[in-house]
Design an enzyme around this catalytic site. Structure first.
Site, PDB file in Angstrom:
ATOM      1  N   HIS A 111       3.095 -47.840   0.370  1.00 37.15           N
ATOM      2  CA  HIS A 111       2.574 -48.195   1.699  1.00 37.15           C
ATOM      3  C   HIS A 111       2.372 -49.700   1.844  1.00 37.15           C
ATOM      4  O   HIS A 111       1.560 -50.135   2.676  1.00 37.15           O
ATOM      5  CB  HIS A 111       1.249 -47.475   1.974  1.00 37.15           C
ATOM      6  CG  HIS A 111       1.394 -46.020   2.298  1.00 37.15           C
ATOM      7  ND1 HIS A 111       1.729 -45.086   1.360  1.00 37.15           N
ATOM      8  CD2 HIS A 111       1.261 -45.340   3.466  1.00 37.15           C
ATOM      9  CE1 HIS A 111       1.776 -43.887   1.939  1.00 37.15           C
ATOM     10  NE2 HIS A 111       1.497 -44.022   3.212  1.00 37.15           N
ATOM     11  N   GLU A 159      10.166 -38.381  10.146  1.00 41.57           N
ATOM     12  CA  GLU A 159      10.671 -39.746  10.334  1.00 41.57           C
ATOM     13  C   GLU A 159      12.167 -39.831  10.629  1.00 41.57           C
ATOM     14  O   GLU A 159      12.565 -40.579  11.530  1.00 41.57           O
ATOM     15  CB  GLU A 159      10.304 -40.623   9.135  1.00 41.57           C
ATOM     16  CG  GLU A 159       8.819 -40.952   9.035  1.00 41.57           C
ATOM     17  CD  GLU A 159       7.993 -39.836   8.450  1.00 41.57           C
ATOM     18  OE1 GLU A 159       8.584 -38.872   7.920  1.00 41.57           O
ATOM     19  OE2 GLU A 159       6.755 -39.910   8.507  1.00 41.57           O
TER      20      GLU A 159
END
Ligand SMILES: Cc1ncc(C[n+]2csc(CCOP(=O)(O)OP(=O)(O)O)c2C)c(N)n1
Ligand SMILES: [Mg+2]
Lengths: 360, 325
Positions: free
Chosen positions: B129, B60
């Site tokens: 999440h 990421e």
């Protein structure tokens, strides 16, 4: 003999801009010496600027002792190449053609600096010279060269992008993400670690067990090498094959071993290392090494070199004078360039408060 | 008019933009062969190939950092973070690099990239999440921030984001992908940076965005049955923030609440409420109510998850109390 920069081809600048293009560097020893001498003198003047209280702050990281890395690698880069640097990047930028005056002005936080006084020593950049930015985040500038490599490949620009960083960044995860992607996608990218043995006060062997730094690059499928940073010609030769191969789509890595002559930044007196060590370390002086070789191989005489050193000294004195007398940025410029030109600027606090409090 | 999902609208925006602009590339995990974790980029690889639909390793910080460098050198990347929660990993490249490059470098260059990601609750995806981290973005000068609530805005705001000179964080809501609406995407859209008044009333202003718009609209419907008429403002973008529209409605009505899914403390709702208080003080009849996520991580239990963010009942009840104070 001529120690002047010679070549300056008419090639376009990295971003296709029309400004002053970087000089294509002649990579013979006299020119390498000149580049290194200019870096050394410039860095000495940065120290002076600080002592005189004219620098913007004390977070000034001198690359004295590391000149061969900057000169040797930049000499084999081309006009259209791009690069990012770490916080100790003055020498690299100079070797890529930066003007000492505008650099010094930026380091002093002045309007006439490369970034109009907003970047400073650790965030200096210049798109015309392909400098995608110095960085004050250790490792922060590394992935950008992978993006630049992607652009170059996609747009079929014959351009290599080089990330310069210190040994400290070898312990940052982002380097491994970046090397992995560069290798995976066969990008024209080179990673250069300037291993000056220290990250602030932490010696490389106190930061890692794996001190053969290029082995990590090999593990990711890069063309990885290490070279000693004493002899600039050795660095140049190593760098040449790495950069050339990168241009052909084989990304590379080069660790250049050297010694950080002085403290980490201006306030650091290096209490974590002994004087004996420093004396020994400073014997590894690439500027002196090149000078001695120029003389021993009769490429230059003591007199000519003395003249050159004097000229360079004057050039750098002039850079200081320029920086000191340059204007500070106007306060109104604070709100400029947060967003693109033409976008509304952020509302200044005082104006907002006046509006809110003037309701009655 | 066609019936279209939020997901398809996003996909269409990317597809059309890529067809028009050769410099647009998509960079992210599973964006190509897999078609996107939520299917947004499905099959685009068939049209644009792996050179423009770039599947990355699970990196990421690298994804965002590569996009920054690509954007500085002539491409217009769409970087994708599969979940906004991974922003914790990428935040340096976003907040320290992308957001500040134009400013630090004295205006020499911008970073025209779009970071697409999705956030929010609704799938029992758990604490790592399900977050709504738009406050982190809004707190960072230099970043534009779009948060579409409707299918048409998913399309228009993304198309617009892909023309801007500065970095845009484009946050989708994971519970909206399957939302279907009748839309005419060729009809003119509101300009970028302009809030939409989704419903007009004279008793109360509800300021919101993203999925909470749906809850607010439902709550407003229920309030109407009880004789309370709410104006509902959908901000569409949080940077730029269309405060003029908020001001106009608050000054007209005098009662306001802000509704956000992100946690309460120091969040978007806090910023909006204090701004309304400062700017519209003389017109306010009640304190501005902040209706936001509880100051807790999101639990995986569907019961706890739903209870930890605003919903229709809460919005309706607060609205009613504000009006009947
Ligand atoms: C992410 C991050 N962590 C820590 C620092 C503080 N810091 C600045 S320079 C430095 C040492 C860097 O060492 P190295 O990469 O070897 O570069 P050198 O200073 O030796 O040139 C540290 C720890 C920082 N700027 N960024
Ligand atoms: Mg070091």
């Amino acid at each position: 003999m001529s120690l002047k920069h010679t070549a300056d081809s008419g090639a376009t600048t990295p971003m296709g801009g029309s400004g002053q293009a970087p000089k294509d560097h002649n990579s013979a020893l006299p020119d390498l010496y000149r580049t290194m001498r200019r870096i050394r003198s410039f860095e000495e003047r940065v120290g002076e600027l600080f002592v005189r209280g004219e620098s913007a702050g004390s977070m000034l990281h001198l690359s004295i002792g590391e000149e061969a890395a900057a000169a040797g690698i930049c000499a084999v880069m081309k006009l259209q190449d791009t690069f990012t640097t770490h916080h100790r990047g003055h020498g690299i930028f100079l070797a890529r053609g930066a003007e000492p005056r505008r650099m010094m002005a930026e380091i002093a936080g002045k309007m006439d600096g490369y970034c109009h006084g907003k970047g400073g020593s650790m965030h200096i950049a210049d798109m015309q010279l392909g400098h995608l930015g110095a960085n004050a985040i250790v490792g922060g500038g590394i992935p950008a060269v992978v993006g630049a490599g992607l652009s170059a490949k996609r747009k079929k620009r014959d351009s290599v992008s080089v990330a310069f960083f210190g040994d400290g960044a070898m312990q940052q995860g982002i380097l491994y993400e970046s090397m992995n992607m560069a290798a995976l996608w066969d990008l024209p990218v080179v990673f250069v670690c300037i291993n000056n043995q220290y990250g602030m006060g932490t010696r490389i062997d106190q930061a890692t067990r794996a001190t053969n730094l290029h082995e990590r690059a090999l593990a990711f499928g890069l063309n990885g090498h290490s070279v000693d940073g004493l002899d600039v010609e050795e660095v140049r030769n190593r760098a040449r094959s790495i950069v050339d191969e990168a241009r052909g789509g084989r990304p590379g890595f080069l660790a250049v071993s050297c010694y950080r002559f002085y403290g980490h930044a201006r306030m650091d007196k290096s209490p974590y290392r002994s004087e004996e060590e420093e004396i020994e370390g400073r014997k590894k002086d690439p500027v002196k090494f090149a000078r001695d070789r120029l003389i021993s191989e009769k490429l230059a005489g003591e007199n000519a070199l003395g003249t050159l050193d004097g000229e360079i000294g004057k050039e750098m004195d002039d850079a200081i004078d320029f920086a000191v007398s340059a204007q500070a940025p106007s306060l109104g410029s604070m709100f400029r360039d947060v967003y693109a030109e033409g976008e509304p600027e952020p509302e200044p606090l005082k104006i907002r408060l006046d509006r809110v409090l003037a309701r009655n | 008019m066609v019936s279209m999902t939020y997901r398809d609208a996003l996909r269409r925006a990317i597809d059309e933009a890529m067809a028009e602009d050769d410099d647009i590339v998509v960079i992210g995990e599973e964006v190509g062969r897999y078609g996107g974790a939520y299917g947004v980029t499905k099959d685009l690889i068939k049209t644009y190939g792996p050179e423009r639909m770039i599947d990355t390793p699970i990196s990421e910080p690298g994804i965002v950092g590569v996009a920054v460098g690509a954007a500085m050198t002539g491409l217009r990347p769409i970087a994708e973070l599969m979940y906004i929660d991974f922003l914790g990993m990428s935040m340096d490249q976003l907040a320290n690099q992308a957001a500040k490059i134009r400013y630090m470098f004295g205006g020499q260059i911008g970073v025209p990239m779009v970071l697409r990601t999705q956030g929010g609750t609704g799938r029992s995806a758990g604490a790592q999440h399900s977050q709504s981290l738009e406050g982190w973005i809004m707190h960072t000068p230099g970043l534009r921030l779009a948060m579409p609530a409707t299918v048409a805005d998913a399309y228009h705001l993304l198309r617009h984001s892909l023309t801007l000179p500065d970095p845009v964080v484009f946050i989708e809501h994971k519970a909206l992908y399957a939302q279907k609406e009748e839309v005419d995407l060729d009809a003119p859209a509101l300009p970028w940076g302009k809030a939409a008044i989704r419903r007009r009333g004279d008793d109360l202003v509800i300021v919101t965005y993203s999925r909470q718009l749906r809850f607010a609209m439902e709550a407003a419907g229920q309030l109407a049955e009880r004789g309370v008429e709410a104006t509902v403002i959908d901000l569409r973008t949080l940077n730029p923030l269309d405060f003029d529209t908020i001001r106009m409605e608050v000054e007209r009505i005098g009662k306001a609440m802000v509704v956000c899914e992100g946690v309460l403390t120091a969040g978007v709702a806090a910023e909006l409420a204090s701004r309304i208080t400062e700017e519209c003080f003389d017109f306010l009849e009640q304190p501005v109510a902040r209706v936001a996520g509880e100051d807790v991580p999101i639990a995986v239990s569907p019961a706890l998850e739903a209870a930890s963010v605003p919903g229709v009942d809460l919005i309706r009840d607060v609205g009613e109390r504000l009006v009947r104070w």
